[in-house]
Design a protein around this motif. Structure first.
Motif, mmCIF file in Angstrom:
data_model
loop_
_atom_site.group_PDB
_atom_site.id
_atom_site.type_symbol
_atom_site.label_atom_id
_atom_site.label_comp_id
_atom_site.label_asym_id
_atom_site.label_seq_id
_atom_site.Cartn_x
_atom_site.Cartn_y
_atom_site.Cartn_z
ATOM 1 N N GLN A 1 -6.200 -1.782 3.048
ATOM 2 C CA GLN A 1 -5.926 -1.060 1.819
ATOM 3 C C GLN A 1 -6.988 0.006 1.608
ATOM 4 N N SER A 2 -6.569 1.192 1.223
ATOM 5 C CA SER A 2 -7.486 2.328 1.084
ATOM 6 C C SER A 2 -8.649 2.017 0.152
ATOM 7 N N SER A 3 -8.376 1.303 -0.932
ATOM 8 C CA SER A 3 -9.411 1.046 -1.937
ATOM 9 C C SER A 3 -10.539 0.168 -1.415
ATOM 10 N N LYS A 4 -10.288 -0.547 -0.329
ATOM 11 C CA LYS A 4 -11.301 -1.462 0.198
ATOM 12 C C LYS A 4 -12.093 -0.876 1.368
ATOM 13 N N VAL A 5 -11.787 0.370 1.730
ATOM 14 C CA VAL A 5 -12.497 1.011 2.835
ATOM 15 C C VAL A 5 -13.621 1.870 2.266
ATOM 16 N N LYS A 6 -14.848 1.555 2.629
ATOM 17 C CA LYS A 6 -16.020 2.253 2.118
ATOM 18 C C LYS A 6 -16.541 3.268 3.131
ATOM 19 N N ALA A 7 -17.322 4.216 2.619
ATOM 20 C CA ALA A 7 -17.903 5.248 3.477
ATOM 21 C C ALA A 7 -18.954 4.649 4.409
ATOM 22 N N ASN B 1 0.841 -1.202 0.000
ATOM 23 C CA ASN B 1 0.000 0.000 0.000
ATOM 24 C C ASN B 1 0.871 1.246 0.000
ATOM 25 N N PRO B 2 0.757 2.080 -1.035
ATOM 26 C CA PRO B 2 1.597 3.289 -1.121
ATOM 27 C C PRO B 2 1.442 4.222 0.074
ATOM 28 N N GLY B 3 0.229 4.327 0.596
ATOM 29 C CA GLY B 3 0.009 5.217 1.737
ATOM 30 C C GLY B 3 0.787 4.774 2.963
ATOM 31 N N TRP B 4 0.708 3.473 3.251
ATOM 32 C CA TRP B 4 1.439 2.950 4.401
ATOM 33 C C TRP B 4 2.948 3.043 4.184
ATOM 34 N N ASN B 5 3.391 2.802 2.951
ATOM 35 C CA ASN B 5 4.812 2.906 2.659
ATOM 36 C C ASN B 5 5.296 4.345 2.837
ATOM 37 N N LYS B 6 4.468 5.289 2.444
ATOM 38 C CA LYS B 6 4.817 6.704 2.616
ATOM 39 C C LYS B 6 4.957 7.043 4.093
ATOM 40 N N LEU C 1 -12.585 3.498 9.180
ATOM 41 C CA LEU C 1 -11.333 4.072 8.698
ATOM 42 C C LEU C 1 -11.527 5.024 7.531
ATOM 43 N N TRP C 2 -12.764 5.363 7.225
ATOM 44 C CA TRP C 2 -13.038 6.213 6.062
ATOM 45 C C TRP C 2 -12.240 7.516 6.110
ATOM 46 N N SER C 3 -12.299 8.210 7.207
ATOM 47 C CA SER C 3 -11.550 9.463 7.333
ATOM 48 C C SER C 3 -10.068 9.206 7.565
ATOM 49 N N GLN C 4 -9.734 8.102 8.240
ATOM 50 C CA GLN C 4 -8.341 7.797 8.520
ATOM 51 C C GLN C 4 -7.556 7.551 7.229
ATOM 52 N N MET C 5 -8.180 6.902 6.266
ATOM 53 C CA MET C 5 -7.490 6.610 5.016
ATOM 54 C C MET C 5 -7.196 7.882 4.229
ATOM 55 N N GLU C 6 -8.045 8.872 4.389
ATOM 56 C CA GLU C 6 -7.768 10.160 3.755
ATOM 57 C C GLU C 6 -6.516 10.786 4.356
#
Length: 650
Positions: A382-388, A84-89, A351-356
């Motif tokens: 993974q961000s793509s799997k977290v829904k609102a 996951n790019p976000g976690w790697n960042k 995690l909707w807001s957390q992933m942002e």
């Protein structure tokens, strides 16, 4: 497996104690401990308690690291991060920060007022991140820098036990470093650090003048017990009796805070910022216990605890700003504890807001002192799997009941309303019962000042922590009802011992609302005061008040704090302008009212300045033996809503 009875830990498995008359069989069931005891059996129970204590530590991981991330789990963690790019960042941001720490001197023992807390927090931040960097890269420079920090802290004369939060966070810092860096630490360093954990951390916690946190019902309980438990688990193989004593004590004490802070449905009584403090440390406690000894003894399953993630998620509006009632700030960024709750409840919508925050990860995130925990608890998401989320309304009762409502989770211009009731008597509370905030068009229109730095008041001699009715606390500009979006009668304070709950709600998307009877806050001032707050047809926010007087008339000030420019358009409308956007605040009342604006210039030299803000609202006199019904509608365009009493809201 274990059970807790009267604050003591018992095995759920029957244990046979050889050499005791009758075999000494003792059984503990899930909900009750069923014992059939003769006098001899009672002696067996005493022996069992000792055995159970030994067994608790016998389940502990016997190797280091054992806190939060076991030895060898780094591999799976790094695999998750790489996916996951976000976690790697975020991972790389921690490493970059640790690189910058290499040449910085260790923290010094510099106290600010009565607190050493900022130094304890910086120590925790540095040691946690440096230890994480070493464990995930194996680079010795991170280990050496963490060791240098730990030895410097160990050499402090003390960790300021008179303000025990300072000790708790410092103990946790050293415990993580000692545990995570155990293998490369020299015998001499281990000895110095372990001695500091025991003598400057754990031992003062057994002195009555310092351990009031054990009976506290607020964040002190959670933070201090977590810190002491981390210390105990870190050195448990060398000091098993002491470690066992600390664990038993924490398991008995923490339910006091959980019961007060989350029951019945998760609303945290101390607000946004203290949720981030108390709950995060409670979660660290849960996670450390589960990893190190295999159980948190069911504490995470106590009423309301797992529901509190909803409180934290819904308290933040589409502007990214929290409803900062009480002693709270407006933003926190990434919140590691939310990832633990998502895993525990199997609810990734939390995690909707957390992933942002994760996707927009910046160097600022490394200021979070428990940041590595976010990767430990959340890197598999993974961000793509977290829904609102689907729910547009969240309500919670308890000491500080709240209602949060919104028109959308995905529209940045959505309407958001936060409504707070409760009591000024709650820890860190203000006289803000009945207050509200409003977001719309990407702006906050109705706001709250939130907290003022404690030392700025304490250093001026303000009696800040006395919550009696006539306390100087309520003379602080930001703390009393005149500075909040609520009602004031005859220039009087809300009643400290008063209490209001959420009395009715609607979760229908086209008619979201919450109603509260505020009368108990105004005993002796008016006969009754009720308020309803609603989002009507997804287009307007409506605040409706119904005030009934007794034998005497009552002067009323209706107040709303805003950062917008305000212009009184006519005798029932105020125009608000902010960042090129416009809203109208329209009043309708069955008695004459006079629209007004007030300055937010503070009244005392110790008060914080409030630049760029103004109060808007109205004043009126409600005649004796009468009822005022007044509605305020905040909308992008002037709209009229139906006139109905709160009793008829449906």
């Amino acid at each position: 497996m274990y059970n807790i009875v009267d604050g003591k830990i018992y095995s759920l498995t029957p244990i046979r104690r050889e050499g005791l008359p009758g075999g000494g069989k003792i059984y503990s069931m899930k909900n009750k401990l069923f014992l059939t005891l003769t006098f001899i059996g009672l002696l067996a129970a005493v022996a069992f308690e000792s055995a159970a204590q030994t067994q608790v530590l016998s389940t502990m991981e016997q190797t280091h690291p054992r806190l939060l991330l076991l030895k060898g789990e780094e591999k799976q963690l790094l695999q998750n991060i790489e996916k996951n790019p976000g976690w790697n960042k975020l991972h790389l941001a921690i490493l970059t920060e640790c690189d910058q720490l290499l040449d910085q001197p260790p923290v010094e023992r510099i106290q600010i007022g009565k607190r050493l807390l900022d130094k304890s927090r910086e120590a925790l931040r540095r040691i946690f991140q440096l230890s994480y960097a070493y464990r995930t890269t194996g680079k010795v420079q991170y280990f050496k820098r963490a060791e240098k920090e730990m030895l410097a802290i160990s050499a402090f004369e003390d960790w300021n036990p008179s303000h025990f939060l300072d000790v708790a966070e410092m103990t946790m810092a050293l415990a993580i470093g000692y545990d995570w860096l155990y293998d490369p630490l020299s015998a001499e360093s281990k000895s110095l650090i372990k001695r500091a954990i025991i003598e400057k951390g754990i031992e003062p916690s057994f002195e009555n003048k310092y351990n009031g946190f054990l009976k506290a019902q607020h964040n002190w309980n959670q933070v201090c017990n977590a810190g002491m438990t981390f210390g105990a688990l870190a050195i448990a193989e060398d000091e098993p009796a002491l470690a066992e004593k600390v664990i038993q004590r924490s398991v008995k004490s923490i339910p006091l805070a959980i019961d007060h802070s989350y029951k019945p449905d998760g609303a945290y009584p101390e607000g946004f910022s203290y949720w981030g403090y108390g709950t995060s440390f409670n979660v660290l406690f849960n996670s450390a216990m589960e990893k190190a000894i295999g159980t948190d003894f069911g504490l995470s399953e106590l009423p309301g605890y797992l529901k509190t993630a909803g409180f934290m998620q819904h308290i933040v509006g589409p502007t990214g700003l929290a409803y900062n009632w009480g002693d709270s700030g407006l933003k926190e960024g990434l919140t590691p504890a939310m990832f633990w709750f998502a895993s525990k409840t199997d609810d990734p919508t939390l995690l909707w807001s957390q992933m942002e925050h994760l996707e927009n990860a910046s160097s600022r995130l490394v200021s979070n002192r428990i940041l590595p925990a976010a990767l430990i608890w959340g890197a598999h998401y993974q961000s793509s799997k977290v829904k609102a989320p689907k729910e547009l309304l969240w309500t919670g009762q308890g000491p500080s009941p709240v209602a949060y409502m919104r028109t959308s989770w995905t529209d940045p211009d959505a309407i958001f309303v936060g409504f707070k009731t409760g009591s000024p008597s709650v820890n860190h509370a203000h006289m803000d019962v009945g207050s509200f905030v409003v977001d719309a068009q990407g702006e906050r229109w109705a706001m709250d000042f939130g907290s003022q730095g404690y030392n700025s008041l304490e250093s001026k001699g303000v009696d800040l922590w006395n919550r009696s009715q006539n306390s100087q606390r309520w003379e602080v500009f930001r703390y009393n009802n005149m500075a909040h979006n609520t009602l004031t009668f005859n220039d009087s304070l809300q009643r400290v011992k008063g209490y209001a709950k959420i009395d009715g709600v609607s979760s229908k998307a086209s008619n979201l609302f919450a109603i509260s009877d505020l009368s108990d806050l105004y005993t002796g001032q008016v006969q009754s005061a009720k308020r309803g707050v609603a989002i009507v047809n997804k287009k307007a926010v409506k605040i409706q008040d119904e005030i009934t007087t007794g034998a005497k008339a009552a002067g009323l000030r209706w107040n709303m704090l805003t950062a917008a420019e305000a212009k009184i358009v006519n005798n029932h409308t105020i125009e608000l302008t902010q960042n090129g956007k416009k809203m109208f605040l329209r009043f309708d009342a069955n008695h004459p009212i006079e629209l007004q604006t007030w300055s937010t210039k503070p009244t005392h030299s110790y008060d914080a300045e409030n630049p760029g803000t103004i109060f808007v609202g109205f004043t009126t006199t409600v005649p004796a033996q009468s009822t005022l019904q007044v509605s305020a509608v905040l909308s992008e365009k002037i709209v009229k809503t139906t006139k109905a009493s709160l009793a008829d809201w449906k």
